[in-house]
Design a protein around this motif. Sequence first.
Motif, short mmCIF file in Angstrom:
data_model
loop_
_atom_site.label_atom_id
_atom_site.label_comp_id
_atom_site.label_asym_id
_atom_site.label_seq_id
_atom_site.Cartn_x
_atom_site.Cartn_y
_atom_site.Cartn_z
N UNK A 277 -67.35 -50.47 12.91
CA UNK A 277 -69.00 -50.53 14.09
C UNK A 277 -69.45 -51.62 13.37
N UNK A 278 -69.36 -52.30 11.59
CA UNK A 278 -70.34 -53.42 11.55
C UNK A 278 -68.97 -54.75 10.95
N UNK A 279 -69.75 -55.90 11.78
CA UNK A 279 -69.31 -57.13 11.85
C UNK A 279 -69.09 -58.20 11.10
N UNK B 46 -70.41 -57.11 -2.42
CA UNK B 46 -71.41 -56.83 -1.88
C UNK B 46 -71.10 -55.62 -1.69
N UNK B 47 -69.69 -55.30 -1.81
CA UNK B 47 -69.43 -53.81 -1.58
C UNK B 47 -70.71 -52.50 -2.56
N UNK B 48 -71.31 -53.25 -3.57
CA UNK B 48 -71.90 -52.86 -5.01
C UNK B 48 -73.27 -52.15 -3.81
N UNK C 293 -74.37 -56.00 10.21
CA UNK C 293 -73.46 -57.46 10.36
C UNK C 293 -73.43 -57.46 8.75
N UNK C 294 -72.57 -58.13 8.21
CA UNK C 294 -72.42 -58.88 6.68
C UNK C 294 -72.08 -60.11 7.30
N UNK D 286 -73.80 -67.35 -0.39
CA UNK D 286 -74.13 -66.09 -0.55
C UNK D 286 -73.67 -65.69 0.65
N UNK D 287 -74.36 -63.91 0.51
CA UNK D 287 -74.08 -63.07 1.87
C UNK D 287 -75.19 -62.68 2.04
N UNK D 288 -75.25 -62.64 4.19
CA UNK D 288 -76.48 -62.08 4.36
C UNK D 288 -75.98 -60.76 4.57
N UNK D 289 -76.97 -59.10 4.76
CA UNK D 289 -76.86 -58.14 5.22
C UNK D 289 -77.81 -57.99 6.24
#
Length: 201
Positions: free
Chosen positions: A7-9, A43-45, A59-60, A66-69
Amino acid sequence: MTVNIAGTEIRFSFSFALVLTLMLLFCRQDIVLICTASSMLHECGHLIFMKIFGEGVMCVDFGAFGVRIERQNKQLLSYKKECFIALGGIIINFLLAFLSIIYYYLMKSQQALMFSLINIFIAGFNCVPIAVLDMGRALKCRFLMSYDEDKSERLLGLVSLVFVNFLAVFCCVYTAFISVNFSLIAVTAYLYVITLFKKWS
């Protein structure tokens, strides 16, 4: 590219793919793969602590810098919980580094040593208190525990400006006397520009 997991993009932008391709072309493939895996585990942290505190993720988004959550709940949790979420990636990287060191001493695996060093670097880099990095986000939450939003932003801006200048000096010294590291130059330039933009916007 977009994939859906539970359910997470999960989105991988063109810039992320481009940077990864360039790294594979100009760097050792094993190092690139370890860096990519360590960054994703970082990011899993954040996601683990969000899950612990009951925060949903829509969404991730993986980008070049970098990564935007994107959260389901737009409201912040308590400042203490937000601190743990911000520091979640650093905690995971240090934990993985510790376990890898143990594995290295038991099995004498050079890959384990490299994995440990890269995780220590990622965690250490994110410990720099600049607004867009993990420690900067945690520091803002700490300021908000004692001050209002405006004063917290000003304090964080001042701390970020001091440390981004230290980082810029380190980058110049490293480039002049040790080696030209394009990744370090690109990241430092990005952090410098974004910190100045936030300071004067």
